[in-house]
Design an enzyme around this catalytic site. Structure first.
Site, mmCIF file in Angstrom:
data_model
loop_
_atom_site.group_PDB
_atom_site.id
_atom_site.type_symbol
_atom_site.label_atom_id
_atom_site.label_comp_id
_atom_site.label_asym_id
_atom_site.label_seq_id
_atom_site.Cartn_x
_atom_site.Cartn_y
_atom_site.Cartn_z
ATOM 1 N N LYS A 80 37.070 -27.653 -9.289
ATOM 2 C CA LYS A 80 36.208 -28.845 -9.234
ATOM 3 C C LYS A 80 34.923 -28.561 -9.996
ATOM 4 O O LYS A 80 34.369 -27.460 -9.909
ATOM 5 C CB LYS A 80 35.923 -29.192 -7.776
ATOM 6 C CG LYS A 80 35.173 -30.510 -7.568
ATOM 7 C CD LYS A 80 34.970 -30.803 -6.084
ATOM 8 C CE LYS A 80 34.296 -32.132 -5.839
ATOM 9 N NZ LYS A 80 34.102 -32.398 -4.395
ATOM 10 N N SER A 155 35.675 -36.810 -2.956
ATOM 11 C CA SER A 155 35.206 -36.682 -4.325
ATOM 12 C C SER A 155 36.036 -35.715 -5.167
ATOM 13 O O SER A 155 35.961 -35.765 -6.389
ATOM 14 C CB SER A 155 33.747 -36.200 -4.328
ATOM 15 O OG SER A 155 33.650 -34.927 -3.722
ATOM 16 N N SER A 179 35.932 -34.634 1.301
ATOM 17 C CA SER A 179 36.188 -34.653 -0.140
ATOM 18 C C SER A 179 37.329 -33.768 -0.616
ATOM 19 O O SER A 179 37.742 -33.881 -1.772
ATOM 20 C CB SER A 179 34.909 -34.277 -0.904
ATOM 21 O OG SER A 179 34.058 -35.379 -0.959
#
Lengths: 492, 484, 110
Positions: A80, A155, A179
């Protein structure tokens, strides 16, 4: 939203379909070389990422220093884009860091590198991890591999989509309010949020420091354990890192769940939870009962206050954590500043997207003079009540089972104009962050062709129970073996 | 005015702690390195970095708090103080808000020969910010973050000081105490001791505080006293004219010797304090705190009392010498080698401090062994050199680092103490100056001074003055008897 | 709990965000909605409840030793700055302390 997309069972002959523990066998037998695996993934990314936009940055070259590891397997991992990777651009999905090259590796990255992993690329995300749909990225939205008109969740949407679509064998995400788990659920993969303090936060760009944890996103539970084992451990660079952690033992040969007590909190199945999701989750609980577990309904009475407490605490911490993006030492700076105040205000105006600004505003407001007690302090007290709900549950249950997300993946654009509707997407994952607990999401069915996630919530530092129960579930089911047929891809 | 109005002053003092590394990262705290060479991603506030507390900083802060007679907290924590400024990398300063390290202390100090006490409200631990410089050519401001993250304590007094002189005396005592406790160098010119002052006036006897002004940028004891004197005058004038004072922050303008308004409090910051989530709370073990207390050295007030009792020094001398730990150590060591405390104290206050002041040096920078001063004083006692030669030798020894005895030998500065040789000079002088000799013999005692001067001149100042005088007097008396 | 446009402006200034007129209106409305939602917390009696600032309640006293280690790639870190001059970070001229706030205030009011 376009109608149901196609899905297929995994293909054992396709490198990018395999889980990492399956790949390891092939590598150890010498049937494939690490470079083959690398190239297969790079090809796959070239094939489908135009449609998915799961990556912000791809590292297409196989790292030369890994050519000769004397038979020790090496694996790519997608990361990420809010986790610092030395020398590899790390943007946080934001214009303000669009060209930022970190001078150091996050502790999590160093730990993975020590174990032969290398960074395949940096995945798309909601800007500064603020969002539940991956639509708040300065680099455009990521799409759900199961249906290109749906969001992948957020996210960590890029990481979940990449793993689901075969663009990465596994990935790192971060979980502040769901997330990792929510996009894992919406993309039909496994995602785990470790106990707060399990994984070092050093090098994870802070969103809400008291809630953030890095977590793995994988194709199956065994891989989740492998990544967890690599990530977890005390880090002297993170004051909130838990000392004296024992490594998590493998969740091996789980045949029976006899003696395991599961609570099913009724507040997690209430109105707002899609019927198909509720059905899939209850069916999954049934599977666990068949395996020997005892499940019963329970109550976490303060659940309904979780979202409110979270949307005070997280923005408050974020408003402070994001003050450092001021254009002085790194990152974007406006080119129109004639005064210091201009530099600050225009840099931040240009650099941040709408949701980030909204949360900075909210967080600044609740901390500002006269409001601290009514909002921030009260929210932290309510957090105590939420923690107590869970503590009471641990007297009777070894783990809790619930949906990860109240709905399956929703259409792109559906909630972008309504922040509150978007915030509701995390209503079932947030309490876990507030209480610092470990939780895991794994695929437990499909509704309208879209994956449903089962959330297992455990006692602090008892990731093992979650992994064992999840492993037993996957041995008894095959939801984790389905792969999406992405967009224009020709069905093989 | 002095009778009708009372001056009320409180101080906020920032003190850099003497650690090797910064408070939350491993960068060096050394002063004076090239800009931005003692920085890292942590103190520059890079994304993803986290603070970890330097234990030594906590220990020194506890030490300072104990030296200031504070009650050290069992439980303490850090908070974020949020504001934007280019010298503040994270957009917040890690500081302490509602659970400070220590509270309820006091410090006794001497002003005009009287003892006064000021209460210490709190002592807390925080990180220093970077330093701003102005580039005159480009008009930009340039930032050096070397200082950013150096551990600081903030000492806040109650409004117990009643005059600019008291404020200064308090600060001097505070500096002495912190230097004694070895928590800080307290070098005002390097910024390791900085001070803001709150000052207001009120009718004598009133208990409410008047409208205060906060004075910043006080970089020396002198600036502190001058700025407060200026403020007393300014506020008095304003009140006499019936003006309303406003709550405001003012800065001391050293060049113009005035305070100037910086901002009014309505524009004050809203710091949005909240507990620092990246650092865990601290529970201080009372036994650990006691250990630190036990390790505190003798503090200035105790030492001053001892210097009076043990060495018989007047209070004034003792006060001047103990104000600096280095000076007091120097004094004691010197007395060990030359057991005449009052002589040593005169030298320390006269020659030693004079030398330091003339060169703008701190006592810590004195490059002279106390044994050497003892050696010098012994040479005076032994009659090897005169006091005036000794003063010259001291200056030279301090600046060259040479031993006084070697200097005296090298330069042939020994006194002429040979009676025979000196007697010959005396005879010569008497022969060459019949008129003053006559004057003296007629009872004009002053003429002896002139003749002494001639003896010193002929011996290039080396004549032992006591001996020369005795020989001269003897010679004059004898010859008077011989001539009638 | 309605947040007025004036409050939005003040908060934006505290957070050093320059909002457009559209954003001011939008945030005024959205923040009001969110605050109305979180007002739910006022229903609970939290008298005597300790706040949970840290979930690891037993974790305290985490320290590092006072050891100096210089950062090896100093240039890399300093040169990340958008503007630097001779190893110093350059920003627009900083007015004497306070004047920025004063001018900001004037700008805001003006």
């Amino acid at each position: 939203m376009r109608c149901q997309q196609r899905m297929r069972k995994m293909d054992e002959g396709c490198l990018t379909d395999l889980s990492v523990h399956q790949l390891r066998v092939l590598l150890e037998r010498g049937e494939v070389a690490p470079r083959d695996v690398h190239e297969a993934y790079v090809r796959r990314i070239e094939e489908v990422d135009d449609q998915l936009n799961a990556y912000i940055t791809v590292c297409p070259d196989f790292p030369p220093e890994l050519e000769n590891r004397h038979g020790r397997p090496v694996f790519p991992v997608a990361v990420k884009d809010n986790i610092m990777t030395r020398g590899i651009r790390t943007t946080c999905g934001s214009r303000i860091l669009a060209r930022f090259i970190p001078p150091y590796d996050a502790t999590a990255i160093l730990r993975l590198k020590e174990r032969g992993l290398y960074v395949l690329g940096k995945t798309n995300m909601d800007e500064f991890a603020m969002g539940s749909s991956c639509e708040n990225s300065a680099f455009g939205p990521t799409r759900n591999p199961w249906n290109l008109d749906a969001v992948p969740g957020g996210s960590s949407g890029g990481s979940a989509a990449a793993v689901a679509a075969g663009e990465a064998p596994w990935a790192l995400g971060s979980d502040t309010g769901g997330s990792v788990r929510q996009p894992a659920a919406l993309c039909g993969v496994v995602g785990m949020k470790p106990t707060y303090g399990r994984v070092s936060r050093f090098g994870l760009v802070a969103f809400a420091s008291s809630l953030d944890q890095i977590g793995p996103i994988t194709r199956d539970v065994w891989d989740c354990w492998v990544l967890m084992r690599a990530l977890c451990g005390h880090d002297p660079l993170d004051s909130t890192s838990a000392p004296g952690q024992a490594p998590i033992p493998p969740p091996q040969s789980v045949e029976s769940l006899g003696g395991v007590r599961i609570g099913v909190p009724r507040e997690y199945l209430g109105p707002g939870v899609e019927d198909a999701v509720r059905d899939a989750v209850l069916k999954a609980v049934g599977v666990l009962e068949e395996l020997g577990a005892r499940a019963e309904e329970c109550s976490l009475p303060h659940t309904e206050y979780g979202l409110s407490a979270y949307y005070i605490i997280a923005p408050a911490e974020a408003s402070s954590n994001l003050a450092r993006y001021d254009g002085v030492r790194y990152g974007h700076r406006t080119c129109q500043a004639s005064s210091l105040l201009d530099m600050y205000e225009l840099t931040r105006q240009e650099g941040f997207g709408a949701e980030v600004k909204r949360r900075i505003m909210l967080g600044t407001y609740v901390l500002s003079a006269g409001y601290y007690d009514a909002y921030y302090l009260r929210a932290q007290k309510v957090r105590t009540l939420i923690c107590r709900d869970f503590e009471r549950a641990w007297a009777r249950y070894d783990l809790l089972a619930a949906p990860t997300s109240p709905t399956v993946a929703f259409p792109l654009g559906e909630r972008t104009a309504d922040p509150l509707a978007m915030y509701m997407a995390d209503v079932l994952t947030i309490p876990v962050n507030l209480a610092g607990l470990p939780a895991l999401s794994l695929p437990c069915g499909f509704a309208r062709g879209l994956p449903v996630g089962l959330q297992l919530i455990g006692r602090p530092f008892d990731e093992l129970t979650l992994l064992r129960v999840a492993q037993a579930f996957q041995q008894a089911t095959d939801y984790h073996l389905y792969r999406p047929v992405v967009g224009g891809e020709v069905d093989g | 005015m002095a009778d009708a109005v009372e001056v009320v002053i409180g101080l906020e003092v920032h003190v850099e702690l003497k650690t090797e590394s910064k408070i939350f990262c491993a960068c060096s705290t050394r002063f004076g390195s090239p800009p931005n060479t003692q920085v890292c991603p942590i103190c520059l506030g890079h994304p993803g970095t986290l603070p970890v507390l330097n234990l030594k900083a906590l220990e020194l802060a506890v030490r300072a708090a104990l030296a200031l007679n504070c009650k050290v907290a069992r439980y303490t924590k850090f908070d974020r103080k949020n504001y934007f400024y280019p010298d503040l990398p994270k957009g917040y300063q890690i500081s302490q808000y509602d659970a400070p390290l220590a509270e309820h202390g006091w410090l006794e100090f001497r002003v005009d020969g009287r003892m006064r006490t000021a209460r210490i409200r709190r002592v807390h631990l925080e990180e220093d910010a970077g330093k701003l410089m102005h580039d005159e050519v480009t008009g930009e401001t340039l930032v050096d973050f070397n200082r950013c993250g150096v551990p600081l304590i903030e000492v806040v007094t109650e409004p117990d000081l009643r005059s600019p002189r008291e404020a200064r005396a308090f600060m001097e005592e505070l500096r002495a105490v912190l230097q004694y406790a070895e928590v800080s160098d307290c070098r005002m010119q390097e910024g390791s001791l900085r001070c803001d002052a709150n000052i207001s006036l009120r009718p004598r006897g009133a208990t409410d505080l008047g409208t205060k002004a906060e004075i910043k940028n006080l970089n020396s004891f002198r600036a502190l006293e001058k700025a407060l004197e200026y403020e007393v005058a300014r506020q008095t004038r304003a009140l006499e004219r019936g003006e309303r004072l406003v709550l405001e922050t003012r800065g001391w303008d050293e060049g113009r010797q005035v305070t100037v308004p910086l901002r009014t409090k309505e524009e004050a910051h809203d710091y949005r304090y909240f507990p620092e989530p990246d650092l865990v709370p601290m529970t201080l073990d009372p036994e650990w705190v006691e250990q630190i207390r036990r390790s505190l050295p003798e503090l200035p007030s105790q030492r001053m009392a001892r210097f009076q009792a043990e060495y018989g020094l007047p209070a004034y001398d003792a006060g001047v010498i103990v104000a600096s730990r280095r000076l007091a150590d120097f004094f004691e060591e010197c007395v060990r080698h030359y057991p005449h405390p009052k002589t040593v104290s005169n030298w320390v206050m006269g020659q030693v401090l004079g030398y330091l002041n003339s060169r703008g040096l701190e006592p810590e920078e004195l490059n002279f062994e106390p044994e050497r001063l003892a050696e010098l004083l012994r040479m005076v006692d032994e009659g090897v050199i005169s006091v005036s030669v000794a003063r010259e030798v001291f200056e030279e020894a301090v600046s060259t680092g040479k031993s006084p005895r070697a200097l005296v030998e090298e330069k042939g500065l020994e006194q002429l103490s040979d009676t025979g040789a000196l007697a010959a000079v005396v005879r010569q002088v008497i022969e060459e100056h019949p008129s003053p000799v006559r004057d003296y013999r007629r009872g004009k005692v002053k003429a002896l001074g002139f003749l002494m001067g001639q003896v010193m001149k002929k011996t290039a100042g080396k004549a032992n003055p006591q001996l020369a005088r005795r020989l001269l007097e003897e010679a004059l008396a004898t010859e008077r008897e011989e001539t009638p | 709990m309605a947040v007025s446009p004036e409050e939005v402006r003040h908060v934006a200034w505290l957070a050093r965000l320059r909002l457009t007129a559209h954003e001011e209106r939008l945030f005024s409305e959205q923040l009001s909605n969110i605050l109305a939602h979180v007002a739910k917390l006022q229903e609970l009696d939290v008298e005597g409840i300790e706040p949970t600032f840290h979930v690891l309640k037993t974790l305290s006293n985490v320290y590092r030793p006072d050891e100096v280690r210089s950062w090896p790639e100093l240039r890399e870190v300093v040169q990340a700055a958008p503007q630097q001059r001779d190893g110093l970070f350059a920003v627009p001229r900083v007015l004497p302390e306070g004047e920025d706030e004063v001018s900001a205030k004037n700008e805001k009011d003006g």
